[in-house]
Structure formats: structure tokens, C-alpha cells
Scaffold this motif. Structure first.
Motif, PDB file in Angstrom:
ATOM      1  N   GLY A  93      66.303  30.762 -23.832  1.00 52.28           N
ATOM      2  CA  GLY A  93      66.536  30.559 -22.651  1.00 52.28           C
ATOM      3  C   GLY A  93      67.622  31.263 -21.869  1.00 52.28           C
ATOM      4  O   GLY A  93      67.990  30.698 -20.819  1.00 52.28           O
ATOM      5  N   VAL A  94      68.359  31.979 -22.756  1.00 51.40           N
ATOM      6  CA  VAL A  94      69.543  32.694 -21.939  1.00 51.40           C
ATOM      7  C   VAL A  94      68.961  33.838 -21.147  1.00 51.40           C
ATOM      8  O   VAL A  94      68.373  34.626 -21.795  1.00 51.40           O
ATOM      9  N   PRO A  95      69.374  34.070 -20.003  1.00 50.74           N
ATOM     10  CA  PRO A  95      69.049  35.167 -19.133  1.00 50.74           C
ATOM     11  C   PRO A  95      69.076  36.385 -19.577  1.00 50.74           C
ATOM     12  O   PRO A  95      70.453  36.799 -20.030  1.00 50.74           O
ATOM     13  N   GLU A  96      68.212  37.420 -19.698  1.00 50.25           N
ATOM     14  CA  GLU A  96      68.323  38.643 -20.452  1.00 50.25           C
ATOM     15  C   GLU A  96      69.360  39.464 -19.809  1.00 50.25           C
ATOM     16  O   GLU A  96      70.177  40.143 -20.396  1.00 50.25           O
ATOM     17  N   ALA A 126      76.086  23.536 -29.680  1.00 47.82           N
ATOM     18  CA  ALA A 126      76.479  24.823 -29.161  1.00 47.82           C
ATOM     19  C   ALA A 126      75.760  25.353 -28.064  1.00 47.82           C
ATOM     20  O   ALA A 126      76.123  26.117 -27.283  1.00 47.82           O
ATOM     21  N   LEU A 127      74.332  25.810 -28.382  1.00 48.14           N
ATOM     22  CA  LEU A 127      73.481  26.249 -27.605  1.00 48.14           C
ATOM     23  C   LEU A 127      73.424  25.398 -26.266  1.00 48.14           C
ATOM     24  O   LEU A 127      73.258  25.988 -25.014  1.00 48.14           O
ATOM     25  N   ASP A 128      73.436  24.224 -26.117  1.00 45.37           N
ATOM     26  CA  ASP A 128      73.605  23.391 -24.733  1.00 45.37           C
ATOM     27  C   ASP A 128      74.735  23.900 -24.084  1.00 45.37           C
ATOM     28  O   ASP A 128      74.694  23.910 -22.887  1.00 45.37           O
ATOM     29  N   GLU A 129      75.851  23.755 -24.988  1.00 45.53           N
ATOM     30  CA  GLU A 129      77.203  24.301 -24.124  1.00 45.53           C
ATOM     31  C   GLU A 129      76.922  25.524 -23.432  1.00 45.53           C
ATOM     32  O   GLU A 129      77.524  25.784 -22.368  1.00 45.53           O
ATOM     33  N   LEU A 130      76.378  26.461 -24.331  1.00 44.28           N
ATOM     34  CA  LEU A 130      76.390  27.840 -23.609  1.00 44.28           C
ATOM     35  C   LEU A 130      75.340  27.751 -22.367  1.00 44.28           C
ATOM     36  O   LEU A 130      75.721  28.271 -21.439  1.00 44.28           O
ATOM     37  N   LYS A 131      74.289  27.162 -22.450  1.00 42.67           N
ATOM     38  CA  LYS A 131      73.466  26.978 -21.234  1.00 42.67           C
ATOM     39  C   LYS A 131      74.095  26.389 -20.081  1.00 42.67           C
ATOM     40  O   LYS A 131      74.009  26.687 -19.017  1.00 42.67           O
ATOM     41  N   SER A 132      74.999  25.105 -20.364  1.00 41.93           N
ATOM     42  CA  SER A 132      75.768  24.644 -19.430  1.00 41.93           C
ATOM     43  C   SER A 132      76.803  25.551 -18.936  1.00 41.93           C
ATOM     44  O   SER A 132      76.936  25.699 -17.541  1.00 41.93           O
ATOM     45  N   ALA A 133      77.188  26.390 -19.579  1.00 40.54           N
ATOM     46  CA  ALA A 133      78.259  27.311 -18.962  1.00 40.54           C
ATOM     47  C   ALA A 133      77.493  28.573 -18.098  1.00 40.54           C
ATOM     48  O   ALA A 133      78.212  28.996 -17.182  1.00 40.54           O
ATOM     49  N   ILE A 134      76.352  28.820 -18.482  1.00 47.94           N
ATOM     50  CA  ILE A 134      75.899  29.814 -17.790  1.00 47.94           C
ATOM     51  C   ILE A 134      75.340  29.033 -16.452  1.00 47.94           C
ATOM     52  O   ILE A 134      75.345  29.781 -15.328  1.00 47.94           O
ATOM     53  N   ALA A 135      74.793  27.973 -16.378  1.00 45.25           N
ATOM     54  CA  ALA A 135      74.465  27.348 -15.305  1.00 45.25           C
ATOM     55  C   ALA A 135      75.638  27.068 -14.443  1.00 45.25           C
ATOM     56  O   ALA A 135      75.480  27.220 -13.021  1.00 45.25           O
ATOM     57  N   ASP A 136      76.952  26.747 -14.840  1.00 44.72           N
ATOM     58  CA  ASP A 136      78.090  26.490 -14.113  1.00 44.72           C
ATOM     59  C   ASP A 136      78.484  27.879 -13.591  1.00 44.72           C
ATOM     60  O   ASP A 136      79.431  27.855 -12.688  1.00 44.72           O
ATOM     61  N   ARG A 182      82.545  24.420 -25.956  1.00 43.24           N
ATOM     62  CA  ARG A 182      82.789  22.822 -25.877  1.00 43.24           C
ATOM     63  C   ARG A 182      84.227  22.638 -25.282  1.00 43.24           C
ATOM     64  O   ARG A 182      84.342  21.723 -24.468  1.00 43.24           O
ATOM     65  N   LEU A 183      84.976  23.212 -25.830  1.00 43.94           N
ATOM     66  CA  LEU A 183      86.514  23.235 -25.190  1.00 43.94           C
ATOM     67  C   LEU A 183      86.408  23.767 -23.544  1.00 43.94           C
ATOM     68  O   LEU A 183      87.010  23.195 -22.739  1.00 43.94           O
ATOM     69  N   LEU A 184      85.950  25.042 -23.525  1.00 43.45           N
ATOM     70  CA  LEU A 184      86.124  25.770 -22.299  1.00 43.45           C
ATOM     71  C   LEU A 184      85.153  25.141 -21.057  1.00 43.45           C
ATOM     72  O   LEU A 184      85.545  25.295 -19.859  1.00 43.45           O
ATOM     73  N   ASN A 185      84.332  24.448 -21.568  1.00 43.73           N
ATOM     74  CA  ASN A 185      83.616  23.588 -20.325  1.00 43.73           C
ATOM     75  C   ASN A 185      84.295  22.293 -20.014  1.00 43.73           C
ATOM     76  O   ASN A 185      83.542  21.604 -19.049  1.00 43.73           O
ATOM     77  N   GLN A 186      85.414  21.897 -20.447  1.00 38.34           N
ATOM     78  CA  GLN A 186      86.081  20.917 -20.220  1.00 38.34           C
ATOM     79  C   GLN A 186      86.532  20.985 -18.465  1.00 38.34           C
ATOM     80  O   GLN A 186      86.910  22.017 -18.020  1.00 38.34           O
ATOM     81  N   ALA A 187      86.285  19.920 -17.709  1.00 43.64           N
ATOM     82  CA  ALA A 187      86.669  19.772 -16.442  1.00 43.64           C
ATOM     83  C   ALA A 187      88.079  19.941 -16.510  1.00 43.64           C
ATOM     84  O   ALA A 187      88.935  19.414 -17.115  1.00 43.64           O
TER      85      ALA A 187
END
Length: 402
Positions: free
Chosen positions: A174-177, A143-153, A116-121
Motif C-alpha cells: 500500500g505504499v504509493p509507487e 512499523a508498517l502502520d507508522e510508515l503509512k501514517s507518515a505518508i498520509a501526513d 514511531r519517534l518521528l511521528n510524535q506530535a
């Protein structure tokens, strides 16, 4: 170009509080720093109120060990309570984070919550390795959504899973293996070992006879640990084992915890004779001694566990593990202990069987020690970090350097 021995690594913790994930991660940092990497830690919270306990960063054993080894630990200074929603990050907090991340080659996130912190712009972009220590991503809130956002980014370069059950659960979520790497937990085998002197000293301090059977329960006071099931099992076992004693330790495992006191009263009622053989020790800094004093290390968790550290540490000190079938627990104790259904009488019977079989299992426990080595774990982390940083510098993950 730096080799792995010169890497600058920033670890980001949500906070310093009692729990196996922080113990493992902090031990990994110590081992990697001993190998020549440069480590520092940024904690989002300076104190947390959870498990009916106020836990200040400066009082935490992991904090003291890290700073004692010369690893810089700083905090954004936040305070957190159970159930409290997170406030937006302030400009000064983001500026502190930007300075810390700019000075790193790679970032380790202790579980997904710090994302949540590391995803800040606006923060410097660095490859992030997320260290996952549970098997229930669906119970981690946002937190799972934050993980998916960081992966997508494209920020997340890898996820370290402490157990096969962790990898399976996050892949199903849904996290890529390809991002999921299993590095099993390890412990310091010089610290965690059978020790007759420690065994006698702890028992003497508790007033427990040297030949009495002892079950230890090392857990924080949390619903996933299923403390009511443990207490019902303890009552059943103590009623059967007239010389038995039960030791409970961890955050919230004290008489000052009104919730635990109510559970004890509900289970034991007016039977003070049985309840007097339950010892509440709270957070201990000498778990190697507590485990050495035990015959059985017990786990009654219902969900969330991945590779419970208490089982590994207890086994390495000579205690027979008895656990419910959660996470990788069954595979960890296979051939070394017992797996039970979540039934108090079945658990109590298994504790007695474990006490009776302890001498026979000593050889298997001794032979398993290298499997749970801290050295193996740290080497695997070093190799993964090296690959991640070299991939960025070789242009395989563009946009994350600089």
C-alpha cells in the motif's frame, strides 16, 4: 540557498546492532559527508539485547567509524530486549529529538521503525526519506502502520529501496509507487577485493590448510537466516568434503549462544570430527579478510532478505555466492554463482559445484565489480536528497520547511 554539498542531514536509527542495513547506511553517510554534506545520527536505543548478544552503541563498528570521521552520534539512551514492548517517549526524549530535527534540512530514517519517534506530535516538520532494507513489510510489526501514517501526513518525501523486491513488496503493502526509489547496495571496492595475504592469514589463524575448500556463512542468529538449514547443509557437505571447513560469523554465532549450541548438537550429534571443522567466529570487524579466505559465501535465508550484503561483499572478495531464492538474491548472483532450493543435500552439492567452478567464475566476478560500486550508490543517494530538499524549498511540498 544551500546546494546538496551543504545539506544538513539527520539520520535516525532504532539502534546500533549487527546487520547489513546499518553497515550500508553508515557507509552512505560517510560518503555523503565526504562530499560536503553535514551529517549527524540520533539513535533511539543506546544498547540492544538481541541475537543472544548484548550490543552497546559505543562498541559497535559503525558507531566507531562514524564518530571517527567526525559525525556526531547521540542516543536517547534506551535499552531494548527481544520481545520487549516499546515504552512511550518521555518529555526529555522528545525535547532531544526536537532539537536534532530542528537543525536538519532532511531526515533519513533507517528502516521504518524510527518513524514511531518521528511521528510524535509537536516535532519540527522536516521531509523524511525512509530507507527500506527488507522484502517483508508484513513482518515489521507496527512499523508498517507508522510508515503509512507518515505518508498520509505528508511527512515522507521518498522511500529508498535497496532492491527491486523491496519496492515490489512495499507497493503491494500500500505504499504509493511514486515514493519508492530503488538504489541498490554498493560496497567499498578498495576494501572488498581478493587478497592472497588476507586469505592465508585467516586460514592460518583458524588452522585451515591453504588448499582446503571453505564455506563462509555471515549472518546474525535470527530465524529468517534459517540457521538450522545451513547447519544441515554443512553436515552434508562436510561428510562429502573430507578437507572442507565451514566458517560462521555474525551476532550470536558463538559457542556462548546456548540456542546455537543446541542446534549444533542436534545436527552433528556425537560426530565431533565433522563438528570440529565448523568455526564459530561471532562478530568480526575484518569481514574483507574472512571473505577473502573463503571459496563460497552461503546464504540460506527463508524470508525477509532484499539485497543481502554478505553476497555482494563475499563476491567482491572472490568467493562464489550460493543462495536460496529470497529477495533479489537470484538476480544479484545471476551469472556469478548458484541459486538453490531450501534442501540441505541440494545446497551441499551446490557448494561443491561452486568450489569446482571458482576459477572459471573469476573473470565474471571481476567484470561485475563496478555494478556493485559504493561510489554509484552514494551518488544516487546524493541526487535523491537534493531533489527532495529542493522540492520543499520550491514549494512543491508545502508545510515541511521552516
Amino acid at each position: 540557498m544551500r546546494t546538496r554539498h551543504g545539506l544538513r542531514v539527520l539520520s535516525v536509527y532504532d539502534g546500533f546492532f549487527s546487520g547489513g542495513a546499518r553497515i550500508v547506511h553508515s557507509d552512505v553517510l560517510l560518503g555523503l559527508a565526504e562530499g560536503g554534506q553535514h551529517h549527524r545520527v540520533l539513535s533511539v536505543h543506546g544498547e540492544v539485547h538481541r541475537e543472544a548478544t548484548r550490543q552497546r552503541m559505543e562498541d559497535d563498528a559503525c558507531y566507531r567509524v562514524l564518530t571517527g570521521a567526525g559525525i556526531t552520534v547521540t542516543s536517547l539512551g534506551r535499552s531494548a530486549r527481544d520481545g520487549g514492548g516499546p515504552a512511550p517517549f518521555t518529555g526529555p526524549e522528545l525535547a532531544d529529538t526536537a532539537r536534532a530535527t530542528a537543525d536538519a534540512d532532511v531526515i533519513l530514517s533507517l528502516k521504518e521503525q524510527p518513524l514511531r519517534l518521528l511521528n510524535q506530535a509537536g516535532l519540527p516538520r522536516r521531509p523524511v526519506v525512509v530507507c527500506l532494507h527488507r522484502s517483508d513489510p508484513e513482518n515489521q510489526g507496527g512499523a508498517l502502520d507508522e510508515l503509512k501514517s507518515a505518508i498520509a501526513d505528508g511527512t515522507v518525501a521518498a522511500c529508498v529501496c535497496c532492491a527491486e523486491s523491496t519496492r515490489d513488496a512495499y507497493a503491494a503493502a500500500g505504499v504509493p509507487e511514486a515514493l519508492l526509489h530503488v538504489i541498490p547496495n554498493g560496497v567499498d571496492l578498495l576494501r572488498f577485493r581478493p587478497d592472497p595475504a588476507r586469505r592465508l592469514a585467516v586460514r592460518s589463524a583458524l588452522g585451515v590448510p591453504s588448499t582446503a575448500p571453505v564455506v563462509v556463512f555471515a549472518a546474525r542468529w535470527d530465524a529468517m537466516k534459517n540457521v538450522p538449514l545451513f547447519l544441515r547443509s554443512a553436515r552434508s557437505w562436510l561428510a562429502r568434503e573430507g578437507r572442507g571447513h565451514v566458517v560462521m560469523c555474525g551476532a550470536g554465532m558463538t559457542a556462548a549462544n546456548a540456542g546455537l549450541a543446541a542446534q549444533l548438537a542436534s545436527v552433528f550429534g556425537a560426530d565431533r570430527a565433522l563438528a570440529s571443522r565448523v568455526h564459530l567466529l561471532g562478530v568480526r570487524q575484518d569481514m574483507e579478510a574472512v571473505y577473502a579466505a573463503a571459496d563460497v559465501v552461503a546464504l540460506t535465508s527463508s524470508w525477509g532478505e532484499a539485497a543481502p550484503l554478505c553476497l555482494v561483499e563475499g563476491m567482491m572478495c572472490g568467493a562464489v555466492p550460493v543462495t536460496t531464492d529470497v529477495g533479489d538474491s537470484a538476480s544479484i548472483v545471476s551469472g556469478l554463482g548458484l541459486v538453490t532450493p531450501p534442501d540441505p543435500d541440494a545446497i551441499a552439492f551446490a557448494w561443491s559445484a561452486a568450489v569446482a567452478d571458482r576459477a572459471a567464475l573469476t573473470g565474471a566476478l571481476t567484470a561485475s565489480r563496478e555494478r556493485f560500486s559504493r561510489t554509484r550508490m552514494i551518488a544516487a543517494y546524493a541526487d535523491l536528497l537534493d531533489r527532495v530538499v529542493h522540492d520543499v524549498r520550491d514549494g512543491l511540498r508545502p508545510g515541511l520547511g521552516g
